[in-house]
Write a protein that holds these residues in place. Structure first.
Motif, PDB file in Angstrom:
ATOM      1  N   GLY A  80       7.999   2.331  -4.027  1.00 53.47           N
ATOM      2  CA  GLY A  80       6.978   1.919  -3.075  1.00 53.47           C
ATOM      3  C   GLY A  80       5.757   2.807  -3.122  1.00 53.47           C
ATOM      4  N   PRO A 108       5.393   0.609   2.594  1.00 52.42           N
ATOM      5  CA  PRO A 108       5.269  -0.232   1.388  1.00 52.42           C
ATOM      6  C   PRO A 108       6.570  -0.951   1.044  1.00 52.42           C
ATOM      7  N   PHE A 114       7.169  -7.512   2.191  1.00 53.10           N
ATOM      8  CA  PHE A 114       6.592  -7.355   0.863  1.00 53.10           C
ATOM      9  C   PHE A 114       7.662  -7.636  -0.197  1.00 53.10           C
ATOM     10  N   LYS A 115       7.566  -8.778  -0.812  1.00 52.23           N
ATOM     11  CA  LYS A 115       8.508  -9.158  -1.866  1.00 52.23           C
ATOM     12  C   LYS A 115       7.858 -10.208  -2.759  1.00 52.23           C
ATOM     13  N   TYR A 165       4.252  -9.661  -3.672  1.00 51.90           N
ATOM     14  CA  TYR A 165       3.351  -9.421  -2.549  1.00 51.90           C
ATOM     15  C   TYR A 165       3.615  -8.007  -2.030  1.00 51.90           C
ATOM     16  N   ASN A 166       2.576  -7.176  -2.003  1.00 50.42           N
ATOM     17  CA  ASN A 166       2.783  -5.779  -1.633  1.00 50.42           C
ATOM     18  C   ASN A 166       1.741  -5.329  -0.614  1.00 50.42           C
ATOM     19  N   GLU A 222      -3.692  -1.473  -9.750  1.00 51.53           N
ATOM     20  CA  GLU A 222      -2.560  -1.434 -10.679  1.00 51.53           C
ATOM     21  C   GLU A 222      -2.872  -0.639 -11.936  1.00 51.53           C
TER      22      GLU A 222
END
Length: 749
Positions: A624, A658, A663-664, A667-668, A717
């Motif tokens: 996370g 996080p 959030f999965k 999707y964060n 990212e």
């Protein structure tokens, strides 16, 4: 404008383009609590608002009101009927005339009085001291004269006292030292005389002090250097202070900006200034300092601007100045000699000035300085002497070779011991018995936390003749990687020194009462626990265990400062690899300290030269918070820490972990913030920040959005696209300044 609105309680039209006069019909809305006309183009006078007895906030700041001095401030008298008035803000207009005595009859609940940037003149009425609940008094950039009334000593709750840019005179009153809640004091650009009262040392919450551009004289009292809370600014420039600069200046370890320029100070710069590790801006120009530039100044790794021009410094320029993060340097008009360095700030002639030092030489070609004289040629050695030297060298070579082979075989026999010794030998040792006694046998009641590689206990430890409370991290040596974690943490912390890093006090490496191997690290104890416990308190926690926006901003700044030091000011560079809320600890003053270097890596300045790069300690970081590239086997790097820092910011502002179950599937937390920041930012903000409802002052909201953008820029990212910590520090300083200004105007309902 107002027609039959009998239940109207809040009317805010701030920061628009309205013009004309403030409508008289507003005086009929008897239930009004908030009336905010700030940031428009209204003209004329403020109508009588005495009927609005429930009024709590009145702001007409930043308009064109006033201009008829005999009537400008008459609206204040009817406001004495408004017994619930909490904030009165009329700054940035054309109000003139003298401040009437009946201003002291305003509501006793009044907390904020902001009259700055007007044409109000004359003396402060003594009756102003009746407003004993003021937390902010801002009268800057007006035309007040005379002394500060003694009744101001009754402001026992005041935190911000802003009286700069007036014509105030007399001495700075000694009662300043009784204002124990004061954290922002600005008396700059007046006509104060005499010395700074030593009682100012009692104001141990002061963060910002500005006495510049007055007629103050005498020596600078050492008491002002004892204010450990000073973080933002100490400005004593453009006065007539004399004498030496006290060694106590080294106590200002947390200060960002120190300005002592344009005075009559003499003597050497104390070497103790090297203790001011947080200094970013140091201005000493226009004095009579002498001696050499202390080489200890190279310890100020975060220093960005240094001006020591127009003094009497002699000797050479410390070569180490080229190795710190200076962006601007002015050493003009001194008596310096010797070679000018060619690295760092000295590479760019537009960023430093050296004129007026006629004996300097060398430097980059753009300076057009004469070359430095060559070293005198050394006399040739006699042939026999060279022959003897060769024989000695050969003998020494064989001796060292045999010594090396002996050490090699000894190390091979006890490799495990040699792995630890380079680090452990540099730390003071403590016995197992001492730690056992200090934790009551490592009892459960002293257990304050557990991690992957160890447990942390609260205990006591004898240090320099006194017993102090400490945190003791006991390694779980049966866990794979625990011993490497111990070595990593020792290596990372043994030579670092920064106010926002946890301080290691000692260590223990031996055996316990059962004859089993035992290793532990002893740290200074942080009274307020971890950031994790404040962001996500347990259901049984303290109801008020929460952080406001200012505290969160300060913590973000503290963590950023720590990582700027680790990434750019340490050699070798330290990559933390595990930044998360549980690894940020808070001391008595809610100053943040980054902890747990069990996964830290030491890397060379080229990032590829690592003494630990090949020894993995499992997953580099916590799920996370660890950047996505670490999961694909990429080497650790500064950009990885930046990702964790960005996630930390987003978690602090949203209150969501996080790893939250929402959030999965790709999707964060980053995406969650990104889709809402432009249009719906208040819906994603941690509700505990919005302690006054679902509204923030527009300027405060803009600061919040800027913070979110920093978090997003750090947690993208691709590592190459992440914001660098140098740029983060610059942006956070801007946000902090904007927030301080916005805080003066924020609605306090």
């Amino acid at each position: 404008m107002f027609y039959n609105l009998p239940i109207l309680q809040f009317f805010q039209v701030a920061n628009n383009q309205f013009s004309g006069t403030i409508p008289i019909s507003v005086t009929n809305e008897s239930l009004l609590q908030t009336l905010d006309f700030a940031g428009n183009h209204f003209v004329g006078q403020v109508p009588s608002l005495g009927k609005l007895t429930k009024l709590r906030l009145l702001s007409v700041c930043s308009n064109n009101l006033g201009g008829f001095p005999s009537k400008d401030l008459k609206f204040l008298k009817p406001l004495t009927n408004c017994t619930n008035l909490y904030r009165l803000v009329i700054c940035g207009n054309n109000f003139g005339g003298q401040l009437p005595n009946y201003v002291g009859n305003l509501s006793t609940q009044l907390s904020v009085l902001h009259f700055g940037y007007n044409q109000i003149y004359g003396k402060f009425p003594a009756e102003l001291g009746n407003l004993v609940n003021l937390t902010l008094l801002d009268m800057q950039h007006c035309r007040f004269d005379g002394n500060i009334p003694a009744t101001f000593g009754q402001f026992q709750k005041i935190g911000i006292l802003e009286l700069s840019e007036n014509k105030l005179s007399g001495e700075i009153p000694a009662f300043i030292g009784n204002l124990s809640q004061l954290y922002f004091l600005n008396l700059a650009d007046n006509m104060f005389e005499g010395s700074i009262p030593s009682s100012i040392g009692n104001c141990q919450k002061l963060q910002h002090v500005n006495f510049s551009m007055n007629n103050l004289s005498g020596t600078i009292p050492s008491e002002i250097f004892s204010i450990s809370s000073l973080t933002t600014l100490l400005d004593l420039s453009q006065n007539s202070f004399s004498g030496n600069l006290s060694d106590e200046v080294g106590n200002l370890e947390n200060l960002d900006v120190l300005k002592l320029s344009e005075n009559n100070l003499v003597g050497n710069i104390p070497t103790s200034i090297a203790k001011c590790l947080s200094l970013e801006f140091l201005y000493l120009q226009g004095n009579s300092f002498s001696g050499t530039i202390p080489s200890s100044m190279v310890s100020l790794k975060g220093l960005r601007e240094l001006d020591i021009s127009r003094n009497h410094f002699s000797g050479s320029i410390p070569e180490g100045l080229q190795n710190i993060s200076l962006e601007y340097l002015n050493i003009s008009f001194n008596m310096l000699d010797g070679q000018v360095p060619t690295g760092g700030v000295f590479r760019n002639v537009s960023e430093f000035a050296i004129i007026g030092n006629n004996k300097l030489c060398g430097g980059v070609s753009e300076l057009h300085l004469p070359p430095c004289p060559s070293e005198a040629k050394k006399p040739k050695r006699h042939h026999n002497f060279r022959f003897i030297a060769v024989i000695v060298c050969v003998c020494a070579f064989f001796f060292l070779l045999s010594l090396f082979l002996t050490i090699y075989w000894m190390r091979k026999r006890s490799r495990k011991m040699s792995d630890d010794s380079p680090t452990i030998d540099q730390l003071a040792k403590v016995s197992y018995q001492s730690l056992h006694n200090g934790t009551n046998g490592f009892s459960e009641e002293n257990l304050i936390g557990c991690g992957s590689f160890g447990s942390v206990y609260k205990g006591t430890h004898a240090l320099e003749g006194s017993v102090v409370v400490v945190a003791i991290k006991v390694l779980k040596l049966q866990t794979k990687g625990a011993e490497k974690s111990f070595v990593a943490e020792c290596n990372a912390l043994r030579n670092v020194r920064h106010r926002n890093l946890v301080k290691i006090l000692t260590c223990c490496s031996g055996t316990d009462y059962k004859g089993q191997e035992f290793k532990a690290l002893v740290f200074e104890f942080m009274t307020n626990g971890s950031l994790e416990s404040w962001l996500h308190p347990p259901s049984t926690g303290i109801p008020n265990h929460t952080l406001n926006l200012e505290q969160r901003l300060n913590i973000i700044n503290d963590v950023a400062s720590a990582f700027h030091y680790l990434h750019y000011e340490c050699d070798p560079t330290i990559i933390h690899c595990d930044l998360k809320p549980s690894n940020v600890l808070l001391d008595d003053f809610m100053v943040a300290h980054v902890a747990d270097f069990g996964l830290a890596r030491l890397v060379g300045k080229n990032i590829g030269e690592s003494s630990m790069q090949t020894s993995s300690i499992g997953l580099k970081g916590t799920f996370g918070y660890a950047p996505p590239e670490y999961g694909m086997g990429y080497q650790v790097c500064m950009e990885g820490d930046m990702y964790s820092f960005g996630i930390l910011i987003l978690e602090m502002l949203t209150g969501k972990r996080p790893m939250d179950e929402m959030f999965k599937d790709g999707y964060n937390l980053h995406n969650y913030v990104q889709v809402s920041i432009s249009s719906n930012v208040l819906q994603i903000v941690d509700p505990r920040i919005l302690s006054k409802g679902n509204q923030l002052h527009p300027s405060v909201e803009n600061c919040l959005i800027s913070l979110f953008r920093v978090g997003l820029a750090c947690s993208v990212e691709l590592p190459s696209e992440r914001m660098a910590m140098v740029d983060v520090m610059r942006e956070l300083n801007r946000i902090k300044s904007c927030f301080l200004s916005a805080e003066l105007m924020e609605e306090a309902d």
